[in-house]
Scaffold this motif. Structure first.
Motif, PDB file in Angstrom:
ATOM      1  N   ALA A   1       0.928  -1.330  -0.059  1.00 58.75           N
ATOM      2  CA  ALA A   1      -0.044   0.009  -0.119  1.00 58.75           C
ATOM      3  C   ALA A   1       0.796   1.112  -0.034  1.00 58.75           C
ATOM      4  CB  ALA A   1      -1.276   0.038   1.070  1.00 58.75           C
ATOM      5  N   ARG A   2       1.985   1.014   0.626  1.00 56.90           N
ATOM      6  CA  ARG A   2       2.947   2.427   0.798  1.00 56.90           C
ATOM      7  C   ARG A   2       3.697   2.715  -0.702  1.00 56.90           C
ATOM      8  NH1 ARG A   2       8.261   2.710   1.494  1.00 56.90           N
ATOM      9  NH2 ARG A   2       8.238   0.373   2.069  1.00 56.90           N
ATOM     10  N   LEU A   3       3.870   1.635  -1.260  1.00 55.11           N
ATOM     11  CA  LEU A   3       4.434   1.856  -2.541  1.00 55.11           C
ATOM     12  C   LEU A   3       3.352   2.521  -3.354  1.00 55.11           C
ATOM     13  CD1 LEU A   3       6.862  -1.294  -2.803  1.00 55.11           C
ATOM     14  CD2 LEU A   3       7.628   0.892  -2.226  1.00 55.11           C
ATOM     15  N   HIS A   4       2.344   1.752  -3.390  1.00 51.76           N
ATOM     16  CA  HIS A   4       1.230   2.250  -4.329  1.00 51.76           C
ATOM     17  C   HIS A   4       0.806   3.724  -4.174  1.00 51.76           C
ATOM     18  CE1 HIS A   4      -2.306   2.078  -7.161  1.00 51.76           C
ATOM     19  NE2 HIS A   4      -2.952   2.293  -6.151  1.00 51.76           N
ATOM     20  N   LEU A   5       0.831   3.799  -2.906  1.00 51.30           N
ATOM     21  CA  LEU A   5       0.453   5.562  -2.587  1.00 51.30           C
ATOM     22  C   LEU A   5       1.742   6.426  -3.172  1.00 51.30           C
ATOM     23  CD1 LEU A   5      -1.370   7.483  -1.322  1.00 51.30           C
ATOM     24  CD2 LEU A   5      -0.046   7.081   0.873  1.00 51.30           C
ATOM     25  N   LYS A   6       2.951   5.865  -3.171  1.00 55.51           N
ATOM     26  CA  LYS A   6       4.016   6.804  -3.583  1.00 55.51           C
ATOM     27  C   LYS A   6       4.076   6.811  -4.924  1.00 55.51           C
ATOM     28  CE  LYS A   6       9.075   7.098  -2.917  1.00 55.51           C
ATOM     29  NZ  LYS A   6      10.189   6.539  -2.293  1.00 55.51           N
TER      30      LYS A   6
ATOM     31  N   GLN B   1       1.367   6.836  -6.844  1.00 58.42           N
ATOM     32  CA  GLN B   1       0.183   7.601  -7.042  1.00 58.42           C
ATOM     33  C   GLN B   1       0.563   9.071  -7.023  1.00 58.42           C
ATOM     34  OE1 GLN B   1      -3.283   6.533  -5.129  1.00 58.42           O
ATOM     35  NE2 GLN B   1      -3.864   5.060  -6.363  1.00 58.42           N
ATOM     36  N   GLN B   2       1.420   9.522  -5.879  1.00 58.26           N
ATOM     37  CA  GLN B   2       1.912  10.678  -5.589  1.00 58.26           C
ATOM     38  C   GLN B   2       2.866  11.231  -6.605  1.00 58.26           C
ATOM     39  OE1 GLN B   2       3.566  10.752  -1.749  1.00 58.26           O
ATOM     40  NE2 GLN B   2       1.380  10.702  -0.606  1.00 58.26           N
TER      41      GLN B   2
END
Length: 333
Positions: free
Chosen positions: A128-133, A135-136
């Protein structure tokens, strides 16, 4: 490569207090069975060069013998000691690794194992953290492209951009710790009567899904304690003070009675009639209790074999919920 290669390394330590410590490492399978050549070495360098003066000398067995040959002027690449040869041996990486450490003392065995549930949660947090990064980064690139096109189309003098307000983020707070970096295990203890005791961190209640950082001064994780007997009865105590009791289903049912009829007896043919009435109903005496949950505020929740739920409150009132026919049939199947 998945099952054909196995290796096990066991270490045994006997301290002075009479206990025995066993550490085992089990490896199974191979990720790859060969080693890629380094990119800086070309095919020309990899070829074996002939030795001046005739045949290739025999490979020395010791470092001292290799040094003597080097002193004699033999500079062939084949003049290598056994330790140098073993240093270049390819050791494949195993596909599956299992580590186990346990201590035996006074009829008890205990150790610490990895919490598999927490390992799965950590992996999902990382994804989830890599996916959020990602997207940012995509939003940042899209925003810069839009700003560049707007400046190119505007012929008039533009005012200097207004600086964006600084927003304090939890990532900049030094007092908070990343939940993803925490490592939790599970302590287990086996008694001589085959009963077991285990304790682990109640991370489900302390760190809900979506929580990335926490303050150790305000959040203190609890512990889940479990005790199981040889008969299958299990007692669990959670961090909020609730208690759960679980009974095994096979031991609560009566064993099948032997057939009193003689061998070879054939019953008379049955006459077709109306279907027999079903005697098993939710809440009947045969509908035994399989688990009971006792909450800290005095509420008791019972679950029966059929799926019936009975809740008894502290003021004397009660509530029940009977399962549907499809639920009962699915449970028996």
């Amino acid at each position: 490569r998945r099952y054909g290669f196995t290796r096990e390394v066991d270490k045994l330590v006997c301290p002075a207090d009479g206990s025995v410590v066993v550490v085992a490492r089990q490896e199974r399978g191979l990720l790859k069975s060969y080693q890629w050549p380094p990119p800086e070495k070309s095919a020309r360098k990899a070829k074996k060069l002939p030795v001046e003066g005739g045949d290739v000398p025999e490979t020395p067995k010791t470092d001292a013998e290799a040094d003597n040959r080097m002193d004699e002027g033999v500079t062939s690449p084949s003049v290598r000691s056994r330790s140098q040869v073993e240093a270049h041996v390819f050791t494949p990486e195993p596909a599956f690794v299992n580590r186990c450490a346990k201590v035996l003392k006074e009829g008890m065995t205990f150790g610490i194992a990895t919490d598999d549930h927490w390992a799965q949660r950590r992996e999902s947090m990382k994804t989830a953290r890599l996916h959020l990064k990602k997207q940012q980064l995509q939003r940042k690139r899209t925003g810069s492209q839009v700003d560049g096109s707007a400046e190119a189309s505007d012929d008039q003098e533009s005012k200097p951009p207004t600086p964006a307000p600084v927003v304090e983020s939890d990532d900049e707070d030094p007092s908070k710790v990343d939940v993803e970096k925490l490592e939790f295990g599970q302590f287990w203890l086996a008694f001589s009567d085959d009963s077991r005791f285990s304790a682990r961190v109640d991370h489900e209640a302390a760190f809900p899904d979506g929580m990335r950082r926490y303050d150790p001064g305000t959040v203190t994780p609890g512990v889940v304690v479990s005790y199981s007997l040889y008969s299958g009865f299990t007692l669990q105590i959670f961090a909020d003070g609730s208690i759960m009791q679980t009974w095994p289903i096979p031991s609560t049912l009566d064993p099948p009675k032997p057939d009193p009829r003689p061998t070879g007896f054939r019953p008379p043919p049955r006459v077709k009639s109306a279907p027999a009435e079903r005697h098993f109903l939710p809440g009947c005496p045969e509908d035994i209790e399989v688990s009971r949950m006792i909450y800290g505020h005095g509420v008791v929740c019972r679950r029966l074999l059929s799926g019936r739920i009975e809740v008894m409150f502290e003021n004397g009132t009660s509530a029940t919920r009977n399962p549907e026919q499809a639920e009962v049939e699915a449970r028996w199947e």
